[in-house]
Design an enzyme around this catalytic site. Structure first.
Site, PDB file in Angstrom:
ATOM      1  N   LYS A 265       0.852  -1.187   0.000  1.00 31.56           N
ATOM      2  CA  LYS A 265       0.000   0.000   0.000  1.00 31.56           C
ATOM      3  C   LYS A 265       0.884   1.231   0.000  1.00 31.56           C
ATOM      4  O   LYS A 265       1.643   1.475   0.924  1.00 31.56           O
ATOM      5  CB  LYS A 265      -0.922   0.010   1.210  1.00 31.56           C
ATOM      6  CG  LYS A 265      -1.970   1.110   1.118  1.00 31.56           C
ATOM      7  CD  LYS A 265      -3.016   0.952   2.180  1.00 31.56           C
ATOM      8  CE  LYS A 265      -2.727   1.883   3.329  1.00 31.56           C
ATOM      9  NZ  LYS A 265      -3.820   1.880   4.326  1.00 31.56           N
TER      10      LYS A 265
ATOM     11  N   ASP B 190      -3.175   4.960  -0.860  1.00 30.04           N
ATOM     12  CA  ASP B 190      -3.943   5.636   0.201  1.00 30.04           C
ATOM     13  C   ASP B 190      -3.512   7.095   0.329  1.00 30.04           C
ATOM     14  O   ASP B 190      -2.491   7.388   0.948  1.00 30.04           O
ATOM     15  CB  ASP B 190      -3.718   4.896   1.529  1.00 30.04           C
ATOM     16  CG  ASP B 190      -4.518   5.521   2.677  1.00 30.04           C
ATOM     17  OD1 ASP B 190      -5.324   6.443   2.420  1.00 30.04           O
ATOM     18  OD2 ASP B 190      -4.346   5.070   3.830  1.00 30.04           O
TER      19      ASP B 190
ATOM     20  N   LYS C 248     -11.098  -0.632  12.013  1.00 31.55           N
ATOM     21  CA  LYS C 248     -10.008  -0.422  12.973  1.00 31.55           C
ATOM     22  C   LYS C 248     -10.622  -0.325  14.355  1.00 31.55           C
ATOM     23  O   LYS C 248     -11.509   0.504  14.573  1.00 31.55           O
ATOM     24  CB  LYS C 248      -9.245   0.875  12.653  1.00 31.55           C
ATOM     25  CG  LYS C 248      -8.482   0.858  11.338  1.00 31.55           C
ATOM     26  CD  LYS C 248      -7.831   2.207  11.074  1.00 31.55           C
ATOM     27  CE  LYS C 248      -7.030   2.177   9.777  1.00 31.55           C
ATOM     28  NZ  LYS C 248      -6.513   3.513   9.418  1.00 31.55           N
TER      29      LYS C 248
HETATM   30 MN    MN Z   1      -6.114   4.770   5.784  1.00 28.14          MN
END
Ligand code: MN
Length: 396
Positions: free
Chosen positions: A167, A198, A273
């Site tokens: 990522k 991201d 999360k």
């Molecule tokens: Mn993020």
């Protein structure tokens, strides 16, 4: 079995060095700070949780300092003396005592689950309804900003079996330069591993409309939170025009956020999360709404140590279908961990730790070495000097 009565709650800020610079859209970090949260029962059993923050309050408004203050001054007083197994009641008491502060509540909830699990000799995943997975494929963050270095880093992670995808953190530099960097990295890793990006809310809709087809062309398989968190209309419009699935992270913290996103048709993927949603119970609620709306789930991270990662993996083990896996990679980015045993990665996947509770225990020596207040905690009364305090500034 006698009741598990909460006797005391302790919070300790810890500063751990990172292996390399981690560049977010908002800042660059060389250390990771977290709060170790210990809850002890009257029977002397200890539960431990971690409050983790991605380098200060830029992401969610909370910091390790606020986590400690909120727990010490407002959350601990309403929990001490209560039964740890009354989780619904305890969560309500925390919400009554403090609005928001999801990171503080999530860390404390993790410690409570660990206490219950360690007392009942059960892993937390069993308390949450049972596991459906033993491992999580993880994406490694590429975040130094230097594409040649990032490609080398990715290739070595692949070779070591420590990641299955990558990522790229974007948004720290000018858009065209940033997309050129993404293209260079994605082309070098094409056919070797999945690439996701991201920008952490840093793009406008115009930026995203320019960048998305270019990123799709080079095989980027997912874009995370391109637009500001409150712009769900924009996210829905982008998703309608994008060949790449768009994942929502900052936008989704509560079940209400998820419901709004679902109504607007935003959020093909949802990053879960524990910290942003206030713990495992709340995160499970977000996951259920997301699944009902047809969104897929993803297990995100705030770069937890092996302690928090173990807690996150207990929750993650109960999640169905994670098509792109997740990114519980904190322990690999942190140079010095604080558990007795670090979590394990095999073939690019985090393994569910065995053992009761969250499946991790704090290494007391390392905690002493990296706690922020170590100069004060090593203070001692020197002998034969009339009681004057001689403070040992151990590495302070
Ligand atoms: Mn993020």
């Amino acid at each position: 079995m006698s009741d598990i009565i909460i006797r005391d709650i302790e919070t300790i800020i810890v500063d751990l060095p990172l292996r390399r610079l981690q560049r977010f859209s908002a800042l660059a970090a060389r250390t990771q700070s977290l709060v170790v949260i210990r809850v002890r029962s009257q029977d002397g059993v200890q539960g431990v949780g971690e409050g983790s923050i991605p380098s200060g309050p830029w992401w969610g408004g909370e910091s390790v300092e606020t986590i400690k203050t909120i727990i010490d001054s407002y959350l601990a007083p309403v929990l001490v003396g209560q039964r740890a197994t009354d989780m619904t009641l305890l969560r309500a008491r925390m919400d009554e005592a403090a609005f928001g502060n999801s990171f503080a509540k999530a860390g404390l909830e993790m410690a409570l689950w660990d206490l219950i699990g360690k007392t009942l000799e059960q892993p937390v995943h069993a308390l949450l309804g049972g596991k459906v997975r033993e491992s999580l494929s993880v994406a490694w963050p590429l975040a130094t900003g230097d594409p040649r270095q990032e490609v080398q880093e990715a290739l070595s992670k692949l070779e070591a079996g420590e990641a299955s995808a990558f990522k790229l953190k974007m948004g720290a530099v000018e858009l065209k330069k940033d997309v050129a960097r993404a293209c260079e990295v994605a082309l070098a890793l094409r056919d070797k591993a999945g690439i996701r990006v991201d920008p952490n809310e840093r793009w406008t809709e115009v930026d995203a409309l320019w960048a998305l087809p270019r990123l799709a062309d080079i095989g980027v398989e997912m874009i995370e939170q391109p637009l500001p968190r409150n712009d769900l209309d924009g996210a829905a419009r982008l998703q309608a025009r994008s060949a790449i699935p768009i994942m929502l992270d900052e936008s989704i913290r509560t079940t209400r956020d998820m419901l709004e996103a679902a109504k607007k048709g935003a959020g093909t993927l949802i990053s879960l999360k524990l910290m942003k949603s206030g713990g495992m119970v709340s995160s499970r609620g977000v996951a259920e709404v997301a699944l009902a709306a047809g969104s897929a789930l993803y297990m995100g991270t705030f770069l937890e140590s092996s302690l928090g990662t173990s807690g996150n993996m207990q929750f993650c083990a109960t999640l169905p279908h994670l098509p792109l896996g997740g990114e519980l990679v904190g322990p690999m980015l942190i140079a010095e961990d604080i558990t007795e045993e670090p979590v394990r990665y095999v073939d690019g996947a985090l393994q569910l730790p065995s053992g009761n509770g969250i499946g991790a225990r704090v290494d007391e020596d390392k905690l002493e070495a990296y706690r922020r207040d170590r100069s004060r905690t090593t203070a001692s009364v020197a002998p034969n000097n009339g009681g004057d305090r001689a403070t040992a500034l151990a590495g302070a």
